[in-house]
Design an enzyme around this catalytic site. Structure first.
Site, PDB file in Angstrom:
ATOM      1  N   GLU A   1       0.849  -1.191   0.000  1.00  0.00           N
ATOM      2  CA  GLU A   1       0.000   0.000   0.000  1.00  0.00           C
ATOM      3  C   GLU A   1       0.891   1.251   0.000  1.00  0.00           C
ATOM      4  O   GLU A   1       1.951   1.257   0.633  1.00  0.00           O
ATOM      5  CB  GLU A   1      -0.849  -0.064   1.286  1.00  0.00           C
TER       6      GLU A   1
ATOM      7  N   VAL B   1      -0.272  -2.672  10.585  1.00  0.00           N
ATOM      8  CA  VAL B   1       0.348  -2.383  11.879  1.00  0.00           C
ATOM      9  C   VAL B   1      -0.231  -3.268  12.990  1.00  0.00           C
ATOM     10  O   VAL B   1       0.394  -3.435  14.031  1.00  0.00           O
ATOM     11  CB  VAL B   1       0.185  -0.890  12.269  1.00  0.00           C
TER      12      VAL B   1
ATOM     13  N   CYS C   1      -5.174  -3.470   2.269  1.00  0.00           N
ATOM     14  CA  CYS C   1      -4.913  -3.519   3.711  1.00  0.00           C
ATOM     15  C   CYS C   1      -6.184  -3.783   4.536  1.00  0.00           C
ATOM     16  O   CYS C   1      -6.724  -4.874   4.488  1.00  0.00           O
ATOM     17  CB  CYS C   1      -4.200  -2.226   4.139  1.00  0.00           C
TER      18      CYS C   1
ATOM     19  N   LYS D   1      -9.565   2.410  -2.005  1.00  0.00           N
ATOM     20  CA  LYS D   1      -9.830   1.714  -0.737  1.00  0.00           C
ATOM     21  C   LYS D   1     -11.196   2.097  -0.162  1.00  0.00           C
ATOM     22  O   LYS D   1     -11.471   3.274   0.090  1.00  0.00           O
ATOM     23  CB  LYS D   1      -8.713   2.067   0.257  1.00  0.00           C
TER      24      LYS D   1
END
Lengths: 269, 269
Positions: free
Chosen positions: A38, A169, A142, A109
């Protein structure tokens, strides 16, 4: 086909430097399809929308896209990459499918993660699958992984491979993508980034562990967390045509959409 | 609340004996909600529909249901159990929610597994969530787990706990249910059976490993594969009211149903 990912650490705001790095690594690769993370060229941790607009590009007038298209032409392969997209006064966290003929498709997205909501506009175009030769490619980005609706929508359109540029993350995604592949009987290629990104507003550490998953949920390859990794492997996308999970069960054909109506109802506010 | 499961090995066709076993074990239990396996009283491996009809019961005229309701009244708890249901000339692989006031709700498995298709009718009633006190209970059965649409539909109706009677023979489900809990921020209680069931047409070994999963995808407890296990633990169902996964993300509120329309389209044949 030979498919895989390039997991690396983009440098924040250094679009051209990141681009040159990607080109130099991919120039020697024998592959048909490579997925990049990304926001692979800008980095991730934008302060605000204004900062996105400084670094984002209109794909129709983008040195980055032109260079990647030239690379695809030269190498005769396809790339899926995250991309900070500028479109008039809007900006999107997008993913591009680029081939020897140039930019083929753009996805924006749909499900923005955390402070991305302060920096990007929400995706506004339909999920769509594209063909490269006989192989059907779906893209999601993501955090879209949390929403089983996304991968399912791509599978129902016939995706053989879900290409999944990521800047993860949290710790959940990699394991859960085994379920996403299994429940849809599709390949998935999650291309995550590595490294710590330090910005004035704080720092984020990305979890790496990019991976390739088979339609039976088998993990074919997973990279280490913090090592830059190019991994290309032979896969047979036709395996994703077989949706059976037992002799009498088909994960798409056995669906009962007449009982799923709540899934497409808008919220009553 | 105190919630959990009883994992055991039903004896094929011995409805009364299985019932007496369950009652004798649960009579001494301090609990609010207990989940039992799929087809907990008949066993699983039916030869054909005729054999199902011999053992299935109409819940409105069922010794099994009456006995379980009496137990719920005596113990002041709720049970979710798999149940071979006869309804006129049809038979369903069903799940019952029974409380101190008797039978509260019946769910008929929407996605039949393998040779169940030769023995049972497909479920024909809507997914529905029911309240026991302040707690909202959704039911799904075994192979329904493959279809993310089921748990999502229950979560969208406000389920705090997904009760999941199972007779699992494949290896995928237990891990994937962590994703089901996480993606919906709900508790899930998968009550599987143990043991080998030998019938003239072959034998099946069930995988046990019944489990309780928290809304953050944490595995709170998992039983062994082949040990009969009663496990009741304290959980706080209000944790399932919090759908946030980051400060700015809500796994239900962030959905974009206007982009999911393919999920409820009927197949064009």
């Amino acid at each position: 086909m030979r498919a895989g990912f390039y997991q690396f650490k983009p440098l924040f705001g250094k679009v051209d430097r990141n681009l040159q790095k990607v080109i130099s690594v991919l120039r020697d690769v024998d592959a048909d399809l490579i997925v990049l993370p990304e926001l692979a060229f800008t980095g991730y941790t934008f302060l605000n929308r204004r900062e996105v607009m400084q670094h984002a590009e209109d794909p129709a007038r983008s040195t980055t896209v032109d260079s990647l298209a030239a690379l695809c032409r030269e190498k005769n392969f396809y790339l899926v990459t995250g991309f900070a997209e500028k479109s008039k006064d809007k900006c999107f966290n997008s993913s591009l499918l680029i081939g020897p003929g140039g930019l083929m498709h753009l996805y924006r997205k749909l499900h923005l993660f955390n402070t991305e909501k302060n920096c990007f506009d929400e995706g506004d175009i339909e999920l769509q699958v594209n063909s490269i030769g006989d192989v059907r490619i779906g893209m999601m980005i993501c955090f879209d992984w949390v929403f089983a609706e996304v991968s399912r929508s791509l599978a129902l359109q016939g995706a053989d491979i879900i290409c999944h540029p990521s800047n993860l993350v949290l710790s959940y995604c990699q394991q859960s993508m085994l379920t996403r592949s299994l429940e849809n009987r599709v390949f998935s290629i999650t291309a995550n980034r590595t490294g710590l990104e330090k910005r004035p507003q704080g720092e984020l550490k990305f979890t790496g562990r990019s991976q390739i998953v088979a339609p039976d949920g088998d993990l074919l390859f997973r990279a280490a967390s913090q090592r830059e990794t190019l991994h290309i492997m032979e896969i047979d996308p036709r395996r994703a045509h077989d949706k059976s999970i037992t002799a009498l069960n088909d994960v798409l054909g056995d669906r009962r959409p007449e009982f799923y109506s709540i899934l497409t109802q808008r919220e009553e506010v």
